[in-house]
Motif scaffolding. Structure first.
Motif, PDB file in Angstrom:
ATOM      1  N   ARG A 335     -15.569  -9.849   9.130  1.00 43.51           N
ATOM      2  CA  ARG A 335     -15.909 -10.914   8.181  1.00 43.51           C
ATOM      3  C   ARG A 335     -16.432 -10.271   6.908  1.00 43.51           C
ATOM      4  O   ARG A 335     -17.599  -9.897   6.821  1.00 43.51           O
ATOM      5  CB  ARG A 335     -16.964 -11.855   8.774  1.00 43.51           C
ATOM      6  N   ASN A 336     -15.551 -10.109   5.919  1.00 41.44           N
ATOM      7  CA  ASN A 336     -15.977  -9.436   4.691  1.00 41.44           C
ATOM      8  C   ASN A 336     -16.810 -10.323   3.783  1.00 41.44           C
ATOM      9  O   ASN A 336     -17.181  -9.917   2.682  1.00 41.44           O
ATOM     10  CB  ASN A 336     -14.786  -8.843   3.929  1.00 41.44           C
ATOM     11  N   ASP A 337     -17.132 -11.550   4.268  1.00 46.85           N
ATOM     12  CA  ASP A 337     -18.088 -12.382   3.545  1.00 46.85           C
ATOM     13  C   ASP A 337     -19.519 -12.140   4.034  1.00 46.85           C
ATOM     14  O   ASP A 337     -20.455 -12.770   3.540  1.00 46.85           O
ATOM     15  CB  ASP A 337     -17.731 -13.868   3.668  1.00 46.85           C
ATOM     16  N   THR A 338     -19.690 -11.220   4.991  1.00 44.76           N
ATOM     17  CA  THR A 338     -21.034 -10.840   5.431  1.00 44.76           C
ATOM     18  C   THR A 338     -21.436  -9.530   4.759  1.00 44.76           C
ATOM     19  O   THR A 338     -20.593  -8.779   4.274  1.00 44.76           O
ATOM     20  CB  THR A 338     -21.110 -10.702   6.959  1.00 44.76           C
ATOM     21  N   TYR A 339     -22.741  -9.262   4.742  1.00 46.98           N
ATOM     22  CA  TYR A 339     -23.248  -8.148   3.944  1.00 46.98           C
ATOM     23  C   TYR A 339     -22.886  -6.778   4.526  1.00 46.98           C
ATOM     24  O   TYR A 339     -22.514  -6.633   5.692  1.00 46.98           O
ATOM     25  CB  TYR A 339     -24.752  -8.265   3.733  1.00 46.98           C
ATOM     26  N   LEU A 340     -22.996  -5.767   3.673  1.00 49.13           N
ATOM     27  CA  LEU A 340     -22.755  -4.386   4.067  1.00 49.13           C
ATOM     28  C   LEU A 340     -24.034  -3.841   4.699  1.00 49.13           C
ATOM     29  O   LEU A 340     -25.114  -3.969   4.133  1.00 49.13           O
ATOM     30  CB  LEU A 340     -22.350  -3.546   2.854  1.00 49.13           C
ATOM     31  N   GLU A 341     -23.904  -3.213   5.878  1.00 48.22           N
ATOM     32  CA  GLU A 341     -25.075  -2.868   6.682  1.00 48.22           C
ATOM     33  C   GLU A 341     -25.111  -1.376   6.958  1.00 48.22           C
ATOM     34  O   GLU A 341     -24.086  -0.757   7.269  1.00 48.22           O
ATOM     35  CB  GLU A 341     -25.021  -3.669   7.989  1.00 48.22           C
ATOM     36  N   ALA A 342     -26.298  -0.774   6.833  1.00 47.98           N
ATOM     37  CA  ALA A 342     -26.418   0.685   6.839  1.00 47.98           C
ATOM     38  C   ALA A 342     -26.519   1.311   8.221  1.00 47.98           C
ATOM     39  O   ALA A 342     -26.021   2.425   8.422  1.00 47.98           O
ATOM     40  CB  ALA A 342     -27.625   1.117   6.002  1.00 47.98           C
ATOM     41  N   SER A 343     -27.184   0.672   9.177  1.00 47.83           N
ATOM     42  CA  SER A 343     -27.364   1.339  10.472  1.00 47.83           C
ATOM     43  C   SER A 343     -26.036   1.485  11.208  1.00 47.83           C
ATOM     44  O   SER A 343     -25.747   2.544  11.778  1.00 47.83           O
ATOM     45  CB  SER A 343     -28.377   0.587  11.342  1.00 47.83           C
ATOM     46  N   ALA A 344     -25.211   0.437  11.188  1.00 49.46           N
ATOM     47  CA  ALA A 344     -23.884   0.535  11.799  1.00 49.46           C
ATOM     48  C   ALA A 344     -23.051   1.591  11.086  1.00 49.46           C
ATOM     49  O   ALA A 344     -22.359   2.394  11.724  1.00 49.46           O
ATOM     50  CB  ALA A 344     -23.180  -0.818  11.761  1.00 49.46           C
ATOM     51  N   THR A 345     -23.127   1.597   9.755  1.00 52.25           N
ATOM     52  CA  THR A 345     -22.375   2.578   8.971  1.00 52.25           C
ATOM     53  C   THR A 345     -22.776   3.999   9.348  1.00 52.25           C
ATOM     54  O   THR A 345     -21.921   4.888   9.489  1.00 52.25           O
ATOM     55  CB  THR A 345     -22.602   2.326   7.469  1.00 52.25           C
ATOM     56  N   ALA A 346     -24.063   4.232   9.535  1.00 52.37           N
ATOM     57  CA  ALA A 346     -24.531   5.569   9.916  1.00 52.37           C
ATOM     58  C   ALA A 346     -24.027   5.953  11.302  1.00 52.37           C
ATOM     59  O   ALA A 346     -23.604   7.099  11.520  1.00 52.37           O
ATOM     60  CB  ALA A 346     -26.058   5.621   9.879  1.00 52.37           C
ATOM     61  N   ILE A 347     -24.047   5.008  12.240  1.00 51.69           N
ATOM     62  CA  ILE A 347     -23.565   5.320  13.587  1.00 51.69           C
ATOM     63  C   ILE A 347     -22.078   5.645  13.561  1.00 51.69           C
ATOM     64  O   ILE A 347     -21.630   6.625  14.188  1.00 51.69           O
ATOM     65  CB  ILE A 347     -23.842   4.151  14.550  1.00 51.69           C
ATOM     66  N   TYR A 348     -21.298   4.861  12.833  1.00 56.17           N
ATOM     67  CA  TYR A 348     -19.858   5.141  12.764  1.00 56.17           C
ATOM     68  C   TYR A 348     -19.591   6.483  12.081  1.00 56.17           C
ATOM     69  O   TYR A 348     -18.687   7.226  12.494  1.00 56.17           O
ATOM     70  CB  TYR A 348     -19.121   4.038  11.996  1.00 56.17           C
ATOM     71  N   THR A 349     -20.352   6.765  11.045  1.00 64.97           N
ATOM     72  CA  THR A 349     -20.182   8.053  10.359  1.00 64.97           C
ATOM     73  C   THR A 349     -20.403   9.193  11.335  1.00 64.97           C
ATOM     74  O   THR A 349     -19.620  10.158  11.378  1.00 64.97           O
ATOM     75  CB  THR A 349     -21.151   8.154   9.168  1.00 64.97           C
ATOM     76  N   GLY A 373     -18.143   7.372   4.536  1.00 65.33           N
ATOM     77  CA  GLY A 373     -19.264   6.742   5.217  1.00 65.33           C
ATOM     78  C   GLY A 373     -20.576   7.427   4.889  1.00 65.33           C
ATOM     79  O   GLY A 373     -21.597   6.759   4.692  1.00 65.33           O
ATOM     80  N   TRP A 374     -20.558   8.759   4.813  1.00 65.66           N
ATOM     81  CA  TRP A 374     -21.802   9.466   4.499  1.00 65.66           C
ATOM     82  C   TRP A 374     -22.286   9.122   3.091  1.00 65.66           C
ATOM     83  O   TRP A 374     -23.496   8.969   2.865  1.00 65.66           O
ATOM     84  CB  TRP A 374     -21.656  10.980   4.640  1.00 65.66           C
ATOM     85  N   HIS A 375     -21.389   8.997   2.123  1.00 62.87           N
ATOM     86  CA  HIS A 375     -21.817   8.604   0.783  1.00 62.87           C
ATOM     87  C   HIS A 375     -22.554   7.266   0.836  1.00 62.87           C
ATOM     88  O   HIS A 375     -23.568   7.073   0.158  1.00 62.87           O
ATOM     89  CB  HIS A 375     -20.614   8.512  -0.156  1.00 62.87           C
ATOM     90  N   ALA A 376     -22.040   6.343   1.651  1.00 66.59           N
ATOM     91  CA  ALA A 376     -22.701   5.047   1.795  1.00 66.59           C
ATOM     92  C   ALA A 376     -24.075   5.207   2.437  1.00 66.59           C
ATOM     93  O   ALA A 376     -25.064   4.630   1.979  1.00 66.59           O
ATOM     94  CB  ALA A 376     -21.828   4.108   2.622  1.00 66.59           C
ATOM     95  N   VAL A 377     -24.132   6.002   3.511  1.00 66.86           N
ATOM     96  CA  VAL A 377     -25.403   6.233   4.202  1.00 66.86           C
ATOM     97  C   VAL A 377     -26.423   6.846   3.245  1.00 66.86           C
ATOM     98  O   VAL A 377     -27.573   6.394   3.161  1.00 66.86           O
ATOM     99  CB  VAL A 377     -25.192   7.142   5.427  1.00 66.86           C
ATOM    100  N   ALA A 378     -26.032   7.874   2.531  1.00 68.96           N
ATOM    101  CA  ALA A 378     -26.949   8.558   1.607  1.00 68.96           C
ATOM    102  C   ALA A 378     -27.463   7.607   0.532  1.00 68.96           C
ATOM    103  O   ALA A 378     -28.629   7.686   0.123  1.00 68.96           O
ATOM    104  CB  ALA A 378     -26.259   9.759   0.973  1.00 68.96           C
ATOM    105  N   SER A 379     -26.605   6.697   0.092  1.00 64.53           N
ATOM    106  CA  SER A 379     -27.021   5.741  -0.942  1.00 64.53           C
ATOM    107  C   SER A 379     -28.049   4.748  -0.419  1.00 64.53           C
ATOM    108  O   SER A 379     -28.733   4.093  -1.220  1.00 64.53           O
ATOM    109  CB  SER A 379     -25.800   4.982  -1.480  1.00 64.53           C
ATOM    110  N   SER A 380     -28.159   4.635   0.902  1.00 62.23           N
ATOM    111  CA  SER A 380     -29.101   3.696   1.511  1.00 62.23           C
ATOM    112  C   SER A 380     -30.490   4.288   1.680  1.00 62.23           C
ATOM    113  O   SER A 380     -31.435   3.562   2.018  1.00 62.23           O
ATOM    114  CB  SER A 380     -28.584   3.256   2.888  1.00 62.23           C
TER     115      SER A 380
END
Length: 464
Positions: A335-349, A373-380
């Motif tokens: 669901r791309n109408d929901t927000y971008l989330e960092a903890s899931a992103t870090a786990i997938y990375t 994914g790491w760029h996203a994690v680092a930005s968080s």
């Protein structure tokens, strides 16, 4: 070298003409720099560690490893003098929660990847504190049943959340030879005893809960229970633990994995005739992280290894398809109408980078996904070392609003361990693999590429 010089002058030309009319004849437009949202390109290990170090410094300041009197806040250093009013000094996070069990494993991974003793000291100090105080509080608990709740989780766990993540971190420390006095083993055996003998189960033995409905499977419980079972096999050499871990993974998957999407549903209720599929980000993270943990220790010839590997690859493919262009994943993955989330992103990375490093996943396919994914994690991670964009603790729902409107907060403990785990594996990836920016795009090669110029004739060997 010649191509590098040409590229340099092309960039100068772009800058010179930026204030003039730009067209296809006077400007190499493909060299114009995109306005990336969170950064792009190949990271440097030292840059990754800088992010990790900020996180470590922050959590070290927010998780004091100390006992104090509940009423006076006076430190208690002689464990023989603890009473029912002695408790762990409170910081922003709890030393005995499952989130901090994840953090201990992330910090251990950071130590292995960097060799920085600060990471080792962080885990060892807190593990040994819990091991040291447990016998004294056990005596008080047996008499009075009224002790600090954070310590009660160690003495008398009531749920998988009390056990699995922190126990697995202790087993890892034991396997790594970090517990010379074997003081962690009584805690390990106590935690594992609950998981294996006391946790509620379905009739076929699958870990289950009786909330929010009777006989509910929570995808989270894959991680809260199964890795410890697998690591007990590593610790003891007993095949029964490997067999049970593999059985649990596959029994969760047959009810909760949705093959056509390559994703897991968050919840499954035995009494439902239909099973709604809400693909919550962090829960899918727990699932793929569980498979990484199990595959790390499951013997190569185990009869269920190939089936679990197939499931891991299918899940990795399903996740990779849904990565946002800024490197994150959504709170509800599809669901791309929901927000971008960092903890899931870090786990997938972490998991995708780990899959590449272990040879389970194709580096050319998944290396760029992990890097983005790491760029996203680092930005968080803010300058203070806090992890932003992390969904708070989440129960189970069967409507999209429940997930879409869960708050995010820097005090949500779920983000810190995954960020450290992701950073550690990215350092491994950058050192072990061969990433390169080629004509602005991140590529992973089979060998080191000794040029920074665009490569237009790569034929599988370093001939340009």
């Amino acid at each position: 070298m010649k191509k590098t010089i040409i590229s340099f002058f092309c960039l100068i030309a772009v800058q010179t003409l930026s204030a003039q009319q730009i067209n296809d004849n006077n400007t190499p437009l493909h060299l114009m720099k995109p306005a990336y949202g969170v950064g792009y390109g190949v990271s440097k290990p030292e840059e990754v560690k800088q992010v990790m170090d900020r996180v470590l410094k922050y959590i070290d300041s927010e998780t004091p490893a100390q006992l104090v009197d509940k009423h006076t806040d006076v430190p208690v250093t002689d464990y023989s003098k603890v009473t029912a009013t002695t408790h762990l000094k409170q910081g922003s996070f709890r030393l005995t929660s499952y989130e901090w069990g994840v953090t201990y494993s992330g910090v251990l991974a950071a130590y292995q990847a960097t060799g920085d003793k600060a990471y080792l000291d962080y885990v060892t100090t807190r593990h040994q504190l819990l091991a040291g105080i447990a016998p004294y509080f056990k005596k008080i608990y047996e008499k009075e049943k009224a002790i600090d709740g954070n310590i009660r989780r160690v003495i008398d766990p009531h749920a998988l959340d009390d056990c699995g993540a922190i126990c697995c971190s202790m087993i890892k420390a034991e396997v790594m030879g970090l517990d010379e006095k074997k003081s962690l083993r009584p805690l390990i055996d106590n935690y594992a005893g609950y998981i294996l003998n006391k946790e509620y189960r379905l009739a076929d033995g699958t870990f289950a809960r009786i909330r929010p409905q009777k006989n509910t499977l929570w995808l989270d419980d894959m991680f809260m229970g199964i890795p410890t079972v697998a690591y007990m096999g590593k610790l003891t050499g007993a095949a029964k633990y490997y067999d049970e871990a593999a059985r649990q993974v596959l029994q969760f998957a047959k009810r909760m994995f949705v093959p056509e999407k390559g994703l897991f549903r968050h919840g499954w209720v035995e009494s439902m005739q239909e099973h709604p599929a809400f693909h919550w980000g962090r829960a899918n993270g727990w699932a793929i992280l569980t498979m990484c943990e199990v595959l790390d220790v499951l013997p190569a010839k185990h009869p269920k290894r190939a089936e679990i590997m197939k499931l891991f690859k299918a899940h990795a493919a399903g996740l990779a398809k849904l990565q946002h262009h800024d490197g994150f994943w959504h709170q509800l993955l599809d669901r791309n109408d929901t927000y971008l989330e960092a903890s899931a992103t870090a786990i997938y990375t972490y998991c995708l980078a780990h899959g590449v490093n272990q040879g389970w996943l194709d580096a050319k396919v998944y290396g760029p996904v992990a890097q983005l994914g790491w760029h996203a994690v680092a930005s968080s991670v803010n300058q203070k070392g806090q992890v932003e964009k992390v969904c708070v603790g989440t129960g189970m729902g069967f409507d999209p609003s429940f997930y879409a409107y869960r708050p995010c907060h820097v005090m949500a403990a779920h983000g810190y361990g995954p960020v450290l785990w992701a950073g550690a594996e990215m350092i491994n990836l950058l050192k072990k693999q061969h990433p390169k920016s080629n004509d602005s795009a991140v590529m992973f090669y089979d060998e080191e590429v000794p040029t920074d110029a665009p490569i237009f004739n790569y034929n599988g060997s370093t001939k340009f």
